[in-house]
Design an enzyme around this catalytic site. Sequence first.
Site, PDB file in Angstrom:
ATOM      1  N   GLU A  80     -16.963 -31.459  34.532  1.00 42.65           N
ATOM      2  CA  GLU A  80     -16.754 -30.287  33.562  1.00 42.65           C
ATOM      3  C   GLU A  80     -16.019 -29.170  33.965  1.00 42.65           C
ATOM      4  O   GLU A  80     -14.907 -28.701  33.465  1.00 42.65           O
ATOM      5  CB  GLU A  80     -17.872 -29.760  33.027  1.00 42.65           C
ATOM      6  CG  GLU A  80     -18.775 -30.884  32.108  1.00 42.65           C
ATOM      7  CD  GLU A  80     -19.759 -30.033  30.966  1.00 42.65           C
ATOM      8  OE1 GLU A  80     -19.970 -28.870  30.954  1.00 42.65           O
ATOM      9  OE2 GLU A  80     -20.437 -30.843  30.459  1.00 42.65           O
ATOM     10  N   ARG A 124     -25.182 -32.087  16.293  1.00 38.39           N
ATOM     11  CA  ARG A 124     -25.390 -33.609  16.791  1.00 38.39           C
ATOM     12  C   ARG A 124     -26.143 -34.023  15.168  1.00 38.39           C
ATOM     13  O   ARG A 124     -25.775 -35.153  14.911  1.00 38.39           O
ATOM     14  CB  ARG A 124     -26.455 -33.856  17.829  1.00 38.39           C
ATOM     15  CG  ARG A 124     -25.765 -33.590  19.031  1.00 38.39           C
ATOM     16  CD  ARG A 124     -26.852 -33.890  20.328  1.00 38.39           C
ATOM     17  NE  ARG A 124     -26.376 -33.371  21.438  1.00 38.39           N
ATOM     18  CZ  ARG A 124     -25.680 -34.340  22.164  1.00 38.39           C
ATOM     19  NH1 ARG A 124     -25.522 -35.541  21.679  1.00 38.39           N
ATOM     20  NH2 ARG A 124     -25.172 -34.047  23.598  1.00 38.39           N
ATOM     21  N   SER A 160     -20.206 -38.755  23.448  1.00 35.90           N
ATOM     22  CA  SER A 160     -21.206 -38.463  22.467  1.00 35.90           C
ATOM     23  C   SER A 160     -20.855 -37.138  21.743  1.00 35.90           C
ATOM     24  O   SER A 160     -21.375 -36.562  20.697  1.00 35.90           O
ATOM     25  CB  SER A 160     -22.443 -38.162  22.881  1.00 35.90           C
ATOM     26  OG  SER A 160     -22.386 -36.956  24.052  1.00 35.90           O
ATOM     27  N   ARG A 192     -20.171 -32.532  14.178  1.00 37.68           N
ATOM     28  CA  ARG A 192     -19.445 -32.937  15.376  1.00 37.68           C
ATOM     29  C   ARG A 192     -18.668 -34.419  14.683  1.00 37.68           C
ATOM     30  O   ARG A 192     -17.668 -34.696  15.391  1.00 37.68           O
ATOM     31  CB  ARG A 192     -20.124 -33.370  16.621  1.00 37.68           C
ATOM     32  CG  ARG A 192     -21.196 -34.124  16.632  1.00 37.68           C
ATOM     33  CD  ARG A 192     -21.818 -34.413  17.852  1.00 37.68           C
ATOM     34  NE  ARG A 192     -22.126 -33.365  18.543  1.00 37.68           N
ATOM     35  CZ  ARG A 192     -22.464 -33.415  19.970  1.00 37.68           C
ATOM     36  NH1 ARG A 192     -22.294 -34.315  20.629  1.00 37.68           N
ATOM     37  NH2 ARG A 192     -22.567 -32.007  20.671  1.00 37.68           N
TER      38      ARG A 192
END
Length: 293
Positions: free
Chosen positions: A79, A145, A49, A22
């Site tokens: 969302e 992540r 994030s 990411r």
Amino acid sequence: MSGKAPEIDYQAIAHKANIATRAASADVLVELAKQVDNMIVSSADLSNSDKTDGFIKGGARNLVKGDFSGKFLQAGVAELTMATICNGIALHGGIHVACGREKMQNHSGKMSLLALRPADAAETSVAWKMAMANTSTPTALILSRQNINDLPARNNRYEIAAKAEKGAYIVSKNGENPDVILIASGSEVATLVEAAELLTERKGIHCQIVSAISEGLFRQQPLTYQNEVIPADKPKFGLTAGLSVTLEGLVGNNGKIHGVNHFGYSAPAKVLDEKFGFTGEFVYQEICHMLGK
């Protein structure tokens, strides 16, 4: 994604070593913000994030009340609303739209979703190239992540990673006649690399490592290519941090899959990897047991 594919030097973007995919995606978004005028990016995270804020770092401004000249939509936790907006923009056409979230789908009758799970920074750049070129369906980039070790390459890693455009490709192999085919996507591919080194050093077992960024695309390739990458007559070991069923189509009956068929645990990635067997040593033991070595 919708609109004509832009001319971007994706290879030049993939230069940081051993980073989260990411984070690599954020680097691509910086360049896309500079070079693609007809693109809107949205985030479903208040703190970004999901790293979609790379688009802002590249010069894109926020869409705000009373000023719709920006190209970044901070949708917060809404969302479903964000997905509706993005899907509507994509359906209209002429504009590239990217959203930081998952569970995207349509009912076009074609491959409903191009889901891409890159294994390192180089594959992430390739995945973005594929996404920008895909104008017929939504594309989902499944990113990590945690930082990931770059996959091995004798020369140019990006040139090898470019083979991901076929859905799956051989990352590395030792020997012309491998004893076992190791299959994964995303961060698990690097774990297979660690296990393969142990298998060769300790047991003399020859491995062929496959990164399968998209089974759907891989199944569209000629059968000769599919059998070259994943030979039907070889034992196979699949590794996935998701449900085992996600690799059943590639591993088949002649092999074993190590996956996570439960949910609910939360901890740092390293802790979970050790607890659930996503380490080179554990995978090495699993493959030895499978092969009876």
